[in-house]
Design a protein around this motif. Structure first.
Motif, PDB file in Angstrom:
ATOM      1  N   ILE A  63       7.020  -6.837   6.027  1.00 45.29           N
ATOM      2  CA  ILE A  63       6.039  -7.135   4.976  1.00 45.29           C
ATOM      3  C   ILE A  63       6.744  -7.323   3.632  1.00 45.29           C
ATOM      4  O   ILE A  63       6.461  -8.272   2.894  1.00 45.29           O
ATOM      5  N   ALA A  64       7.698  -6.441   3.320  1.00 45.59           N
ATOM      6  CA  ALA A  64       8.454  -6.569   2.065  1.00 45.59           C
ATOM      7  C   ALA A  64       9.232  -7.882   2.040  1.00 45.59           C
ATOM      8  O   ALA A  64       9.354  -8.514   0.983  1.00 45.59           O
ATOM      9  N   SER A  65       9.736  -8.299   3.192  1.00 50.16           N
ATOM     10  CA  SER A  65      10.462  -9.577   3.268  1.00 50.16           C
ATOM     11  C   SER A  65       9.558 -10.734   2.870  1.00 50.16           C
ATOM     12  O   SER A  65       9.990 -11.654   2.168  1.00 50.16           O
ATOM     13  N   VAL A  66       8.314 -10.699   3.314  1.00 52.14           N
ATOM     14  CA  VAL A  66       7.369 -11.756   2.947  1.00 52.14           C
ATOM     15  C   VAL A  66       7.177 -11.773   1.432  1.00 52.14           C
ATOM     16  O   VAL A  66       7.191 -12.844   0.815  1.00 52.14           O
ATOM     17  N   ASN A  72      -6.107  -8.484   2.076  1.00 49.93           N
ATOM     18  CA  ASN A  72      -7.415  -9.111   2.283  1.00 49.93           C
ATOM     19  C   ASN A  72      -7.552  -9.639   3.707  1.00 49.93           C
ATOM     20  O   ASN A  72      -8.607  -9.505   4.328  1.00 49.93           O
ATOM     21  N   ARG A  73      -6.489 -10.208   4.242  1.00 51.29           N
ATOM     22  CA  ARG A  73      -6.520 -10.694   5.622  1.00 51.29           C
ATOM     23  C   ARG A  73      -6.601  -9.537   6.615  1.00 51.29           C
ATOM     24  O   ARG A  73      -7.148  -9.698   7.706  1.00 51.29           O
ATOM     25  N   ALA A  74      -6.061  -8.380   6.224  1.00 46.15           N
ATOM     26  CA  ALA A  74      -6.065  -7.196   7.095  1.00 46.15           C
ATOM     27  C   ALA A  74      -7.309  -6.337   6.871  1.00 46.15           C
ATOM     28  O   ALA A  74      -7.385  -5.214   7.361  1.00 46.15           O
ATOM     29  N   SER A  75      -8.266  -6.849   6.130  1.00 46.97           N
ATOM     30  CA  SER A  75      -9.526  -6.139   5.846  1.00 46.97           C
ATOM     31  C   SER A  75      -9.293  -4.772   5.214  1.00 46.97           C
ATOM     32  O   SER A  75     -10.002  -3.813   5.508  1.00 46.97           O
ATOM     33  N   GLY A  76      -8.273  -4.683   4.364  1.00 47.33           N
ATOM     34  CA  GLY A  76      -8.013  -3.434   3.647  1.00 47.33           C
ATOM     35  C   GLY A  76      -7.345  -2.350   4.461  1.00 47.33           C
ATOM     36  O   GLY A  76      -7.267  -1.211   4.018  1.00 47.33           O
ATOM     37  N   ALA A  82      -1.915  -4.960   8.710  1.00 49.56           N
ATOM     38  CA  ALA A  82      -1.172  -5.921   7.895  1.00 49.56           C
ATOM     39  C   ALA A  82      -0.088  -6.631   8.693  1.00 49.56           C
ATOM     40  O   ALA A  82       0.072  -7.847   8.579  1.00 49.56           O
ATOM     41  N   ILE A  83       0.655  -5.903   9.516  1.00 46.40           N
ATOM     42  CA  ILE A  83       1.748  -6.528  10.255  1.00 46.40           C
ATOM     43  C   ILE A  83       1.214  -7.597  11.209  1.00 46.40           C
ATOM     44  O   ILE A  83       1.848  -8.634  11.408  1.00 46.40           O
ATOM     45  N   GLY A  84       0.049  -7.372  11.773  1.00 42.59           N
ATOM     46  CA  GLY A  84      -0.556  -8.368  12.652  1.00 42.59           C
ATOM     47  C   GLY A  84      -0.873  -9.651  11.908  1.00 42.59           C
ATOM     48  O   GLY A  84      -0.756 -10.751  12.462  1.00 42.59           O
ATOM     49  N   GLN A  85      -1.256  -9.522  10.645  1.00 44.95           N
ATOM     50  CA  GLN A  85      -1.548 -10.711   9.840  1.00 44.95           C
ATOM     51  C   GLN A  85      -0.260 -11.428   9.445  1.00 44.95           C
ATOM     52  O   GLN A  85      -0.184 -12.653   9.482  1.00 44.95           O
ATOM     53  N   ASP A 113       3.650   1.826  -1.556  1.00 44.12           N
ATOM     54  CA  ASP A 113       2.440   2.167  -2.310  1.00 44.12           C
ATOM     55  C   ASP A 113       1.195   1.661  -1.592  1.00 44.12           C
ATOM     56  O   ASP A 113       0.176   2.358  -1.514  1.00 44.12           O
ATOM     57  N   TYR A 114       1.274   0.446  -1.060  1.00 41.48           N
ATOM     58  CA  TYR A 114       0.145  -0.129  -0.312  1.00 41.48           C
ATOM     59  C   TYR A 114      -0.214   0.737   0.885  1.00 41.48           C
ATOM     60  O   TYR A 114      -1.382   1.091   1.085  1.00 41.48           O
ATOM     61  N   VAL A 115       0.769   1.121   1.657  1.00 38.64           N
ATOM     62  CA  VAL A 115       0.525   1.938   2.850  1.00 38.64           C
ATOM     63  C   VAL A 115      -0.059   3.297   2.459  1.00 38.64           C
ATOM     64  O   VAL A 115      -0.880   3.855   3.182  1.00 38.64           O
ATOM     65  N   ALA A 116       0.328   3.796   1.285  1.00 40.10           N
ATOM     66  CA  ALA A 116      -0.174   5.082   0.803  1.00 40.10           C
ATOM     67  C   ALA A 116      -1.532   4.962   0.116  1.00 40.10           C
ATOM     68  O   ALA A 116      -2.061   5.948  -0.381  1.00 40.10           O
ATOM     69  N   GLY A 117      -2.109   3.752   0.093  1.00 43.13           N
ATOM     70  CA  GLY A 117      -3.430   3.573  -0.502  1.00 43.13           C
ATOM     71  C   GLY A 117      -3.409   3.352  -2.001  1.00 43.13           C
ATOM     72  O   GLY A 117      -4.418   3.529  -2.667  1.00 43.13           O
ATOM     73  N   ARG A 118      -2.255   2.965  -2.548  1.00 43.63           N
ATOM     74  CA  ARG A 118      -2.123   2.799  -3.993  1.00 43.63           C
ATOM     75  C   ARG A 118      -1.812   1.346  -4.371  1.00 43.63           C
ATOM     76  O   ARG A 118      -0.988   1.097  -5.250  1.00 43.63           O
TER      77      ARG A 118
END
Length: 166
Positions: free
Chosen positions: A42-45, A67-71, A76-79, A122-127
């Motif tokens: 994800i960071a690579s993207v 947004n594609r991962a519905s929050g 996210a990795i699937g998207q 931060d994203y994975v931690a909800g921030r």
């Protein structure tokens, strides 16, 4: 079970989960099960798509992924891994057995790699913070006419124009 009991039980479970550090208010998962390798992808993207646009550009790309991962960071990795979902991975996601190593290697050499990793953590931690893209599901530097006709333009951030499908 009566609706009032169901509502009370739901509130209790949410409260216990929050106290245990599992959820934050709203739908975001705080301690999502996202492996280090998935975080690197994800960071690579973020780096390969928007490093030249700084933190705001990378954050905007992360919002599109969210947004594609519905929050849900676990989705996210699937998207990201969907075929032709992100142009920087088109050559990888089109393979039968995708190898993300070369993309990760390229991204790790960029000066923004540490920032991208922090944004993903931060994203994975909800921030992740407020959505800068207005709910966008797509972005492009030169959007095709079909996007302009079929999707709603949301915002321009850096060189990317952001659109929402649906």
């Amino acid at each position: 079970m009566p609706a009032t009991q169901t509502h009370g039980l739901t509130r209790l479970l949410k409260g216990l989960a929050c106290a245990a550090g599992i959820f934050v208010a709203g739908p975001q998962v705080v301690h999502a099960e996202v492996t280090d390798y998935e975080r690197q992808i994800i960071a690579s993207v973020l780096v390969l798509e928007a490093a030249n646009q700084g933190e705001i550009g990378m954050r905007a790309v992360l919002h599109v992924i969210d947004n594609r991962a519905s929050g849900n960071p676990e989705r996210a990795i699937g998207q990201v891994a969907r075929r032709k979902a992100f142009s920087c991975l088109n050559g990888i996601t089109s393979q039968r057995n995708p190898d993300y190593g070369p993309a990760i290697g390229r991204a790790m050499q960029d000066r923004t790699w540490t920032l991208a990793r922090k944004l993903v953590d931060d994203y994975v931690a909800g921030r992740l913070g407020p959505d800068l893209t207005g709910g966008a599901t797509h972005y492009c530097i030169h959007p095709p006419a079909s996007w302009q006709a079929q999707m709603e333009f949301k915002v321009k951030i850096g060189q990317h124009s952001f659109y929402r499908e649906g």
